[in-house]
Scaffold this motif. Structure first.
Motif, PDB file in Angstrom:
ATOM      1  N   TYR A   5       0.866  -1.180   0.000  1.00 46.51           N
ATOM      2  CA  TYR A   5       0.000   0.000   0.000  1.00 46.51           C
ATOM      3  C   TYR A   5       0.896   1.221   0.000  1.00 46.51           C
ATOM      4  CZ  TYR A   5      -4.205   2.713   1.250  1.00 46.51           C
ATOM      5  OH  TYR A   5      -5.277   3.574   1.263  1.00 46.51           O
ATOM      6  N   LEU A   6       0.842   2.003  -1.065  1.00 46.90           N
ATOM      7  CA  LEU A   6       1.608   3.239  -1.164  1.00 46.90           C
ATOM      8  C   LEU A   6       0.649   4.418  -1.141  1.00 46.90           C
ATOM      9  CD1 LEU A   6       4.135   2.294  -3.996  1.00 46.90           C
ATOM     10  CD2 LEU A   6       4.530   2.279  -1.528  1.00 46.90           C
ATOM     11  N   VAL A   7       1.074   5.498  -0.495  1.00 50.31           N
ATOM     12  CA  VAL A   7       0.236   6.672  -0.335  1.00 50.31           C
ATOM     13  C   VAL A   7       0.640   7.744  -1.349  1.00 50.31           C
ATOM     14  CG1 VAL A   7      -0.419   8.501   1.268  1.00 50.31           C
ATOM     15  CG2 VAL A   7      -0.129   6.173   2.108  1.00 50.31           C
ATOM     16  N   LYS A   8      -0.384   8.327  -1.995  1.00 54.79           N
ATOM     17  CA  LYS A   8      -0.160   9.466  -2.896  1.00 54.79           C
ATOM     18  C   LYS A   8      -0.011  10.723  -2.049  1.00 54.79           C
ATOM     19  CE  LYS A   8      -3.354   7.632  -6.368  1.00 54.79           C
ATOM     20  NZ  LYS A   8      -4.696   7.846  -6.942  1.00 54.79           N
ATOM     21  N   PRO A   9       0.819  11.652  -2.425  1.00 53.77           N
ATOM     22  CA  PRO A   9       1.715  11.588  -3.564  1.00 53.77           C
ATOM     23  C   PRO A   9       2.861  10.623  -3.272  1.00 53.77           C
ATOM     24  CG  PRO A   9       2.127  13.612  -2.348  1.00 53.77           C
ATOM     25  CD  PRO A   9       0.961  12.925  -1.681  1.00 53.77           C
TER      26      PRO A   9
END
Length: 117
Positions: A98-102
């Motif tokens: 799970y990567l968070v934007k930005p």
């Protein structure tokens, strides 16, 4: 590889960066389109947003994990939803990362490499 996001700018940016890195990328504008592509292509990796029309990212992850033909696909969620509960919800649904934007592209490239090694 499939990349799904309802924001056309983010979708284009991610697809362009992946393409330039040598990945074959199909894009989807919503969860249902991503699911149809997954059935047709059986990708190694799917990158998807959480908030998408017609089938949100969390429900798509659950659907993929329940499908015997697609349950082993590596899934990276890429979302602006950054609360701990949001991350936990995505991972609990079955996402591998799970990567968070930005985000920075090297983070995404690292996760793809880690998951496909």
């Amino acid at each position: 590889m499939i990349c799904a996001d309802d924001d056309p700018d983010i979708l284009s940016l991610v697809a362009l960066r992946l393409d330039r890195s040598g990945f074959d990328v199909d894009t989807a504008k919503d969860g249902e389109q991503a699911l149809a592509l997954a059935h047709a292509r059986r990708p190694a990796v799917i990158i998807l947003d959480v908030m998408m029309p017609r089938l949100d990212g969390v429900e798509l992850v659950k659907t993929l994990r329940a499908d015997v033909n697609l349950r082993d696909v590596k899934i990276i969620m890429l979302s602006a939803r950054a609360q701990d509960a949001d991350v936990a919800r995505g991972l609990d649904a079955g996402a591998d990362s799970y990567l968070v934007k930005p985000f920075k592209y090297p983070e995404l490239a690292f996760e793809i490499e880690r998951l496909t090694a």
